[in-house]
Design an enzyme around this catalytic site. Sequence first.
Site, PDB file in Angstrom:
ATOM      1  N   THR A  71       0.878  -1.170   0.000  1.00  0.00           N
ATOM      2  CA  THR A  71       0.000   0.000   0.000  1.00  0.00           C
ATOM      3  C   THR A  71       0.913   1.217   0.000  1.00  0.00           C
ATOM      4  OG1 THR A  71      -1.694  -1.185   1.253  1.00  0.00           O
ATOM      5  CG2 THR A  71      -1.858   1.207   1.183  1.00  0.00           C
TER       6      THR A  71
ATOM      7  N   TYR B 280       0.540  -4.736   7.120  1.00  0.00           N
ATOM      8  CA  TYR B 280      -0.691  -5.382   7.576  1.00  0.00           C
ATOM      9  C   TYR B 280      -1.050  -6.508   6.624  1.00  0.00           C
ATOM     10  CZ  TYR B 280      -3.209  -2.510   4.096  1.00  0.00           C
ATOM     11  OH  TYR B 280      -3.645  -1.915   2.937  1.00  0.00           O
TER      12      TYR B 280
ATOM     13  N   THR C   3      -0.277  -9.892   1.814  1.00  0.00           N
ATOM     14  CA  THR C   3       0.549  -8.966   2.582  1.00  0.00           C
ATOM     15  C   THR C   3       0.408  -7.557   2.020  1.00  0.00           C
ATOM     16  OG1 THR C   3       2.540  -9.172   1.204  1.00  0.00           O
ATOM     17  CG2 THR C   3       2.231 -10.807   2.955  1.00  0.00           C
ATOM     18  N   GLU C   4       0.596  -6.589   2.882  1.00  0.00           N
ATOM     19  CA  GLU C   4       0.615  -5.179   2.477  1.00  0.00           C
ATOM     20  C   GLU C   4       1.750  -4.472   3.219  1.00  0.00           C
ATOM     21  OE1 GLU C   4      -1.075  -3.791   0.127  1.00  0.00           O
ATOM     22  OE2 GLU C   4      -2.825  -5.083  -0.199  1.00  0.00           O
ATOM     23  N   VAL C   5       2.772  -4.101   2.468  1.00  0.00           N
ATOM     24  CA  VAL C   5       3.918  -3.373   3.003  1.00  0.00           C
ATOM     25  C   VAL C   5       3.756  -1.898   2.639  1.00  0.00           C
ATOM     26  CG1 VAL C   5       6.431  -3.099   2.783  1.00  0.00           C
ATOM     27  CG2 VAL C   5       5.432  -5.376   2.863  1.00  0.00           C
TER      28      VAL C   5
END
Length: 307
Positions: free
Chosen positions: A175, A205, A273-275
Amino acid sequence: MTNQTYPIGTPGQPWGAAEKTEWRAGQHKLRSHADEVVAKIDALRDRFDVDQYGELDCAPDGRYPLLAIRSRDWDDALPTMLVTGGVHGYETSGVHGALQFVERHAADYAGRANLLVVPCVSPWAYERINRWNPDALDPNRNFKAGGPVAESAAVLALIAPLQGRVLVHVDLHETTDSDESEFRPALAARDGKDYEPGTIPDGFYLCADSARPEPGFQQAINAEVAKVTHIAPADPDGTIIGSPVVAPGVIEYDCRALGLCAGATDASYVTTTEVYPDSPRATPQQCNDAQAAAVRAAIDFALANSS
């Protein structure tokens, strides 16, 4: 801000062919899939099998091989672990985190699991640091049979023979600040809607599949990633990107209904996944490390908790 400020289209009217052509004309090659991705995959050929599962014809921009990395000693008696990255080409650590996992950690699972890693689902978008494919479509809303996105259809065809044998699927995403500065405004303009500003969470998240949430699995991943980078806190209203937080750093989507990549298999253990690469508290290497840590934690949890 509404789509009146977006430079393409007429406010309140979805894009037609002319607007999509104008949008594509504004997309320029900014980096090399061949040099940054294919070359790294080629360097792994002495240790892993590399399959070309398709080719994208993105004329006039060229053709792109679609490549997947497999365990060399594939054993149908072992569980299969699927890792996908670069569904959105601009999400850089999804691509390079997947490659880092293979290079540094995949050998640890020899004889325990089959690994299938698709590091860069959307190579045209990778080169243009964009979310959409050349047709101004989001691959991550089109993992559905008969869908119009070639990138998504190719992955579905690749994994079709493995249905029923995939234990884990980790889909690696980011993101970014550009979600709010470019991609969500572009989406609103394309669909003839007003743009409603959102927030960008500062940290890592996970998005679980609401049909298969597996909270212990999600929490085990976040615990490992927290050793590398920070986990995103909830907004004051208890949400992350507008979705209720069901556990620290975890939200849920109905992945299959939305056509998300994470819904492409019937795996028991699934996560997206969101880094957040734009955080002042994270470096590009930390982002890659976080992605690789998430994959390792996911596989380790599944191997320890499945019969």
